[in-house]
Design a protein around this motif. Structure first.
Motif: not given
Length: 674
Positions: A440-453, A479-483
């Motif tokens: 997204v906009n050149g960045k790695s983005v994740k929208v994840v559940s509490p379980g993933f976190i 999570v954006i750019e693994d942060a």
């Protein structure tokens, strides 16, 4: 008595069951409306020449239109009016007397019978005044009153038809060779496999044997969140498959299905609901006793104590009997009902059952369904948690919304509705059971559940997230750019109008109770925000009517407000069922009152209107029948020694004035603040 009289009107009960046995109760009521309308217009047409030929009316108007044989024409026209127009009241009189419950039909039937027999005797040579005009106008006004009344309310029995319509017309049955064929639902058998495509309704109860999807069961179970379904999970017939394809194996059909059980609960609750006798019937009962007693006393007094002849005594008796049945009584209640129905509609609610609406003035407790009634019933972004300084709240939302444009998950709609715009997305992919990801906009983005976190051991303020979760909200992490940039909380938002409604009801001394299939944590939070007096949480659909009974057994008059199929039995069981109009059709059809604008504040308005309507009904009944206190003694001739006697003509003028006052008074009905 109201329902009983309506069934009596136009048919005897036995005939009604024979002629309409194959029709729904709703169709029967529609037919009754047509019957009264048809009879009224015929009587209206015949009343014009009857008035023109009546000597009393001619004398009042100062004209002379008499001619040879006019009384016989008058008698012939009035005979048609008596038997054709008066038939519903004559049959009603017989039925009420059989049941030893004299009411409106007895009063009307008695008055028109006396007027007809007496006038016919005058035509045949008995000395007296022709009262055919009185007979005709009385029948016409009473038919009009019943027509108005029955139009205002139709039966709630269509609820069962609406329930059946929740199921699809056909199902995609999977054959042994893997091919599918469309078959009617009644051909489905236990053990059959059925394919449900995205957006389709599930045709019967079953277990998932293939596929994964989220299923919207809100209209059936009250659960606000769509439920994920995979192999081995149960699904309910009538719920909606939102995404993905499912293959299910049928486990229940016909009467064993969940939906059929709900239908049975609705039907049982409707049948067990008590029928209240309306005000006009009670007034008619007492007026019937007064008419008969006053008539007998009048006749006896003149014959046995004064020595007057039979003709004079009979004239006085007829005057008393006819005057005791005021024209206005037939309109006193229907006019107020018509006005209240119209006033209610302009204020956002529809009255479907008058006795229940009238009971609303005495409510002690109102039970509210949560999802879709007190809350919006849809997921909305309620909180954005920012875990760092790299991105603003708006940016976190924008990145998440960008990914969600490619998702079909129900939460995606809530996030997208909150975001103003989105970025372009590349390399979109799903993380099985955990979320979605992409560029997204050149960045790695994740929208994840509490379980993933938790699995990836991200650090975050757990107390803040747990506090939001305790409010029954769903939290997703961004999570954006693994942060870990932040989190977005979504919840079923409480309506602002709900808060105002609960406060207003408390001010009126009415207890407010919440009933929901949601978990207790979510329910307690919403109840606390609204200041509810009591909470029933995690209630199964077949238990909701029992909860209403539980409150009723405390001696309270209870209203139920809801919008889902699962609320239908409770709506029917309650003393007053209030359906949210934007909910399912079955809830609307089961409710006694429908809130069109989906606004809980209308509950307070309908209670106030119920109180105002009752007051106006009482006023109209006094105007309609109170004049009898003066008219009956005068008609009986108590002041005859002083030359004062009330003739039928003067009595008719008083009744006309009473009718005008009743009509004008009804027009002043309004929703009054207590």
């Amino acid at each position: 008595m109201k329902n009983q009289n309506h069934e009596n009107a136009g048919h005897s009960r036995d005939d009604d069951h024979e002629d309409h046995g194959d029709h729904s109760h709703r169709e029967h009521h529609k037919q009754m409306v047509k019957d009264f309308k048809w009879r009224f217009w015929w009587v209206f047409a015949l009343t014009v020449p009857i008035l023109a030929l009546s000597p009393m009316i001619q004398q009042f108007m100062g004209v002379d239109w008499s001619f040879s044989g006019d009384s016989w024409i008058l008698a012939a026209l009035s005979t048609v009016v008596f038997f054709f127009g008066g038939w519903p009241f004559l049959t009603g009189l017989v039925d009420e007397l059989k049941e030893k419950q004299p009411g409106m039909m007895t009063l009307i039937g008695l008055a028109i019978s006396i007027a007809y027999v007496y006038s016919t005797a005058v035509v045949l040579g008995f000395e007296g005044d022709l009262l055919y005009w009185e007979l005709s106008t009385l029948v016409g006004i009473m038919l009009l009153g019943h027509w108005i009344e029955m139009r205002s309310v139709l039966s709630a029995s269509a609820a069962l038809e609406e329930l059946a319509e929740l199921l699809p017309g056909k199902a995609h049955r999977v054959n042994e060779d893997g091919d599918t064929e469309d078959v009617p639902l009644d051909e489905l058998r236990e053990g059959d496999k059925v394919l449900i495509k995205p957006g389709e309704k599930i045709p019967a109860d079953g277990d998932v044997v293939k596929g994964e999807s989220s299923v919207n069961e809100a209209m059936l179970t009250g659960e606000s969140k769509p439920v994920n379904k995979a192999d081995g999970d149960e699904v309910i017939g009538g719920s909606v498959n939102e995404k993905g394809s499912l293959t299910i194996e049928i486990t229940k059909t016909g009467d064993d299905s969940f939906l059929s059980q709900v239908m049975n609960l609705v039907e049982e609750a409707q049948q067990s609901k008590s029928r209240t006798q309306d005000l006009a019937n009670r007034a008619a009962f007492w007026l019937t006793l007064i008419a008969i007693t006053a008539g007998l006393l009048t006749f006896g007094a003149w014959i046995f104590f004064t020595g007057q002849d039979f003709g004079f005594a009979m004239n006085r008796t007829v005057a008393v009997m006819v005057i005791t049945c005021p024209h206005a009584l037939g309109l006193a209640i229907p006019l107020v009902v018509s006005m209240s129905t119209s006033l209610a509609a302009t204020n956002g609610f529809l009255i479907r059952d008058r006795p229940a609406f009238e009971q609303a003035r005495n409510l002690n407790a109102i039970i509210f369904d949560k999802t879709g009634t007190l809350t919006e019933g849809t997921f909305t972004v309620t909180d954005i948690l920012n875990f760092g300084d790299d991105y603003s709240d708006d940016e976190i939302l924008k990145y998440a919304a960008s990914l969600e444009t490619n998702s079909e998950h129900p939460l995606a709609k809530g996030i997208l509705e909150k975001a103003d715009d989105t970025f372009n997305v590349e390399e979109f992919d799903s993380i099985t059971g955990k979320g979605i990801q992409g560029k997204v906009n050149g960045k790695s983005v994740k929208v994840v559940s509490p379980g993933f976190i938790r699995e990836n051991e991200f650090d975050y303020p757990e107390e803040d997230v747990e506090e939001i979760s305790s409010q029954g909200k769903t939290v997703v992490f961004v999570v954006i750019e693994d942060a870990l940039a932040g989190a977005i909380a979504l919840g079923d938002e409480i309506r602002e109008s709900s808060k105002n409604a609960i406060k207003a009801l408390h001010d009126m001394g009415i207890e407010c109770i919440m009933l929901t299939g949601d978990n207790r944590e979510t329910a307690e939070y919403v109840a606390g925000e609204l200041g509810m007096d009591q909470v029933f949480a995690e209630v199964l659909p077949d238990e909701k009517a029992d909860k209403v009974k539980e409150v009723q057994e405390q001696g309270k008059l209870v209203a139920m407000t809801g919008d889902g199929v699962n609320d239908a039995p409770a709506l029917a069981q309650a003393d007053v069922g209030i359906a949210i109009g934007a909910g399912s059709d079955v809830a609307v059809e089961t409710g006694d009152i429908v809130l069109v604008k989906n606004n809980p504040e209308d509950v307070t308005a309908l209670v106030k209107l119920s109180k105002s309507t009752y007051r106006k009904m009482v006023q109209n009944l006094w105007w309609a029948s109170g004049y009898n206190i003066v008219a009956i003694p005068l008609a009986a001739g108590t002041l005859y020694a002083w030359g004062v006697i009330l003739s039928p003509a003067v009595g008719a003028i008083l009744m006309s004035l009473s009718t005008v006052i009743v009509a004008v008074n009804a027009r002043f009905l309004k929703i009054e603040n207590e």
